[in-house]
Design a protein around this motif. Structure first.
Motif, PDB file in Angstrom:
ATOM      1  N   ILE A   1     -21.730 -37.119  -5.933  1.00  0.00           N
ATOM      2  CA  ILE A   1     -23.104 -37.398  -6.358  1.00  0.00           C
ATOM      3  C   ILE A   1     -23.228 -37.189  -7.866  1.00  0.00           C
ATOM      4  O   ILE A   1     -23.795 -38.029  -8.578  1.00  0.00           O
ATOM      5  CB  ILE A   1     -24.096 -36.512  -5.572  1.00  0.00           C
TER       6      ILE A   1
ATOM      7  N   VAL B   1     -30.674 -32.352  -6.794  1.00  0.00           N
ATOM      8  CA  VAL B   1     -30.015 -32.696  -5.534  1.00  0.00           C
ATOM      9  C   VAL B   1     -29.350 -31.420  -5.035  1.00  0.00           C
ATOM     10  O   VAL B   1     -28.581 -30.793  -5.764  1.00  0.00           O
ATOM     11  CB  VAL B   1     -28.950 -33.801  -5.711  1.00  0.00           C
TER      12      VAL B   1
ATOM     13  N   ALA C   1     -26.757 -29.960  -2.469  1.00  0.00           N
ATOM     14  CA  ALA C   1     -25.637 -30.302  -1.579  1.00  0.00           C
ATOM     15  C   ALA C   1     -24.810 -29.032  -1.390  1.00  0.00           C
ATOM     16  O   ALA C   1     -23.686 -28.919  -1.866  1.00  0.00           O
ATOM     17  CB  ALA C   1     -24.810 -31.442  -2.154  1.00  0.00           C
TER      18      ALA C   1
ATOM     19  N   TRP D   1     -33.998 -33.370  -3.672  1.00  0.00           N
ATOM     20  CA  TRP D   1     -33.356 -34.185  -2.633  1.00  0.00           C
ATOM     21  C   TRP D   1     -32.389 -33.265  -1.900  1.00  0.00           C
ATOM     22  O   TRP D   1     -31.428 -32.781  -2.480  1.00  0.00           O
ATOM     23  CB  TRP D   1     -32.608 -35.341  -3.255  1.00  0.00           C
TER      24      TRP D   1
ATOM     25  N   HIS E   1     -29.508 -32.947   0.489  1.00  0.00           N
ATOM     26  CA  HIS E   1     -28.448 -33.816   1.009  1.00  0.00           C
ATOM     27  C   HIS E   1     -28.242 -33.576   2.505  1.00  0.00           C
ATOM     28  O   HIS E   1     -28.088 -32.446   2.954  1.00  0.00           O
ATOM     29  CB  HIS E   1     -27.140 -33.553   0.259  1.00  0.00           C
TER      30      HIS E   1
ATOM     31  N   SER F   1     -26.564 -36.203   5.770  1.00  0.00           N
ATOM     32  CA  SER F   1     -26.296 -37.516   6.352  1.00  0.00           C
ATOM     33  C   SER F   1     -26.208 -37.355   7.863  1.00  0.00           C
ATOM     34  O   SER F   1     -27.188 -37.492   8.563  1.00  0.00           O
ATOM     35  CB  SER F   1     -25.035 -38.140   5.758  1.00  0.00           C
TER      36      SER F   1
ATOM     37  N   CYS G   1     -28.562 -39.393   1.283  1.00  0.00           N
ATOM     38  CA  CYS G   1     -27.675 -39.123   0.160  1.00  0.00           C
ATOM     39  C   CYS G   1     -27.993 -40.111  -0.956  1.00  0.00           C
ATOM     40  O   CYS G   1     -28.147 -41.308  -0.683  1.00  0.00           O
ATOM     41  CB  CYS G   1     -26.223 -39.280   0.616  1.00  0.00           C
TER      42      CYS G   1
END
Length: 159
Positions: free
Chosen positions: A32, A73, A75, A97, A99, A101, A127
């Motif tokens: 990312i 983000v 993650a 955001w 992460h 999926s 993502c």
């Protein structure tokens, strides 16, 4: 606010921090981070355990980034998502955001509630790689998530 609207707004931001960039280079956060760099964003890597990865400056947390950060983000492991959002609130970050999926990803319900109470816009799954000129794998992932999880609305979002 609808998820796709938030994604469109997030992708219009200029300065993004990516939390979870790893020294091994194989974590989603690394990919990312690199993609945002390729797309000409001002992007900051965050990892509390190092100050440099692959020649890039790495910040120990969101608060240690000296410049203004518009979006983050996350993650990382979901156990630390709330503490990252607390840092975002303290720094004045308005977009996060998380992460995710397939599986749990970085999602933490308590963190999302905390963010909403502080008027932080939250993208709760997906993502960025599904939206930043996606490769075939991420295009397929986006389709699957939209079709079966109903995580994102069916409208198209592009960077």
């Amino acid at each position: 606010m609808k998820t796709n609207h938030l994604i469109s707004e997030f992708l219009l931001l200029n300065s993004i921090a990516v939390v979870g960039v790893s020294r091994n280079g194989k974590e989603p956060a690394n990919h990312i981070f690199e993609k945002f760099k390729q797309e000409s964003y001002q992007v900051y890597a965050v990892n509390p355990n190092t100050s440099q990865i692959a020649g890039e400056k790495v910040y120990h947390d969101v608060l240690s980034i000296p410049e203004h950060v518009e979006g983050v983000v996350i993650a990382t492991h979901p156990d630390i998502t709330k503490s990252i959002i607390e840092q975002c609130a303290a720094k004045g970050v308005k977009y996060v955001w998380i992460h995710k999926s397939f599986g749990e990803g970085s999602y933490c319900e308590e963190a999302v509630k905390y963010a909403h109470l502080r008027h932080i816009n939250v993208i709760e799954s997906g993502c960025p790689l599904m939206y930043l000129n996606p490769d075939l794998v991420h295009t397929c992932m986006k389709w699957v998530l939209n079709k079966f999880n109903k995580t994102h609305e069916e409208e198209t979002v592009t960077a």
